[in-house]
Design a protein around this motif. Structure first.
Motif, PDB file in Angstrom:
ATOM      1  N   GLN A  73      27.276 -13.556 -23.744  1.00 15.04           N
ATOM      2  CA  GLN A  73      26.265 -14.468 -24.220  1.00 15.04           C
ATOM      3  C   GLN A  73      26.731 -15.895 -23.984  1.00 15.04           C
ATOM      4  O   GLN A  73      27.926 -16.142 -23.932  1.00 15.04           O
ATOM      5  CB  GLN A  73      26.071 -14.269 -25.720  1.00 15.04           C
ATOM      6  N   LYS A  74      25.768 -16.820 -23.891  1.00 18.70           N
ATOM      7  CA  LYS A  74      26.139 -18.219 -23.737  1.00 18.70           C
ATOM      8  C   LYS A  74      26.356 -18.828 -25.114  1.00 18.70           C
ATOM      9  O   LYS A  74      25.552 -18.615 -26.023  1.00 18.70           O
ATOM     10  CB  LYS A  74      25.034 -18.971 -23.010  1.00 18.70           C
ATOM     11  N   CYS A  75      27.441 -19.595 -25.264  1.00 16.55           N
ATOM     12  CA  CYS A  75      27.697 -20.284 -26.525  1.00 16.55           C
ATOM     13  C   CYS A  75      26.659 -21.391 -26.705  1.00 16.55           C
ATOM     14  O   CYS A  75      26.478 -22.199 -25.798  1.00 16.55           O
ATOM     15  CB  CYS A  75      29.101 -20.867 -26.517  1.00 16.55           C
ATOM     16  N   LYS A 116      26.831 -23.935 -28.482  1.00 17.92           N
ATOM     17  CA  LYS A 116      27.492 -25.229 -28.669  1.00 17.92           C
ATOM     18  C   LYS A 116      27.966 -25.819 -27.338  1.00 17.92           C
ATOM     19  O   LYS A 116      27.639 -26.931 -26.982  1.00 17.92           O
ATOM     20  CB  LYS A 116      28.664 -25.052 -29.637  1.00 17.92           C
ATOM     21  N   CYS A 117      28.792 -25.052 -26.604  1.00 17.14           N
ATOM     22  CA  CYS A 117      29.405 -25.616 -25.401  1.00 17.14           C
ATOM     23  C   CYS A 117      28.897 -24.959 -24.113  1.00 17.14           C
ATOM     24  O   CYS A 117      29.162 -25.456 -23.029  1.00 17.14           O
ATOM     25  CB  CYS A 117      30.927 -25.510 -25.487  1.00 17.14           C
ATOM     26  N   THR A 171      29.636 -22.038 -22.654  1.00 17.36           N
ATOM     27  CA  THR A 171      30.451 -21.078 -21.924  1.00 17.36           C
ATOM     28  C   THR A 171      30.067 -19.661 -22.348  1.00 17.36           C
ATOM     29  O   THR A 171      29.524 -19.452 -23.435  1.00 17.36           O
ATOM     30  CB  THR A 171      31.953 -21.282 -22.195  1.00 17.36           C
ATOM     31  N   ILE A 219      30.500 -16.177 -23.857  1.00 18.45           N
ATOM     32  CA  ILE A 219      31.346 -15.651 -24.928  1.00 18.45           C
ATOM     33  C   ILE A 219      30.902 -14.234 -25.287  1.00 18.45           C
ATOM     34  O   ILE A 219      29.782 -13.833 -24.998  1.00 18.45           O
ATOM     35  CB  ILE A 219      31.286 -16.542 -26.191  1.00 18.45           C
ATOM     36  N   CYS A 228      33.648 -18.588 -30.733  1.00 14.97           N
ATOM     37  CA  CYS A 228      33.814 -19.100 -29.376  1.00 14.97           C
ATOM     38  C   CYS A 228      35.247 -19.591 -29.181  1.00 14.97           C
ATOM     39  O   CYS A 228      35.728 -20.420 -29.957  1.00 14.97           O
ATOM     40  CB  CYS A 228      32.825 -20.235 -29.123  1.00 14.97           C
ATOM     41  N   CYS A 262      35.225 -23.762 -28.177  1.00 19.12           N
ATOM     42  CA  CYS A 262      34.925 -24.817 -29.137  1.00 19.12           C
ATOM     43  C   CYS A 262      35.184 -24.402 -30.588  1.00 19.12           C
ATOM     44  O   CYS A 262      35.165 -25.238 -31.481  1.00 19.12           O
ATOM     45  CB  CYS A 262      33.484 -25.296 -28.978  1.00 19.12           C
ATOM     46  N   TYR A 289      33.375 -22.535 -32.552  1.00 22.17           N
ATOM     47  CA  TYR A 289      32.189 -22.492 -33.388  1.00 22.17           C
ATOM     48  C   TYR A 289      31.656 -21.069 -33.517  1.00 22.17           C
ATOM     49  O   TYR A 289      31.752 -20.271 -32.601  1.00 22.17           O
ATOM     50  CB  TYR A 289      31.099 -23.390 -32.780  1.00 22.17           C
ATOM     51  N   TYR A 290      31.112 -20.782 -34.688  1.00 23.12           N
ATOM     52  CA  TYR A 290      30.411 -19.529 -34.908  1.00 23.12           C
ATOM     53  C   TYR A 290      29.329 -19.757 -35.951  1.00 23.12           C
ATOM     54  O   TYR A 290      29.587 -20.374 -36.985  1.00 23.12           O
ATOM     55  CB  TYR A 290      31.398 -18.441 -35.375  1.00 23.12           C
TER      56      TYR A 290
END
Ligand SMILES: [Zn+2]
Length: 65
Positions: free
Chosen positions: A28-30, A32-33, A35, A37, A43, A46, A48-49
């Motif tokens: 999946q695409k993050c 936030k950033c 990339t 994941i 992630c 970054c 983040y979750y």
């Protein structure tokens, strides 16, 4: 311990192994950033979750020096 009385033939053995294959991990695409994941994981880039910072990635890399 139970021991099989008779050997399974090749087709029966192979029929069982049909489901043993591995499947590639879905990415999946993050949000936030951006990339790719693994879903339901924090992630790694970054930290983040669920829209908030769970781990401080920058701090962690500093301490690793
Ligand atoms: Zn990210």
């Amino acid at each position: 311990m139970p021991v099989p009385k008779q050997r399974h033939n090749k087709s029966r053995r192979d029929r069982s192994r049909v489901n043993h294959k591995l499947t590639a991990k879905k990415l999946q695409k993050c949000p936030k950033c951006g990339t790719f994941i693994i879903p339901h994981r924090v992630c790694p880039k970054c930290g983040y979750y669920k829209g908030r910072e769970v781990i401080n990635v920058l701090k962690k890399s500093k301490n690793g020096k």
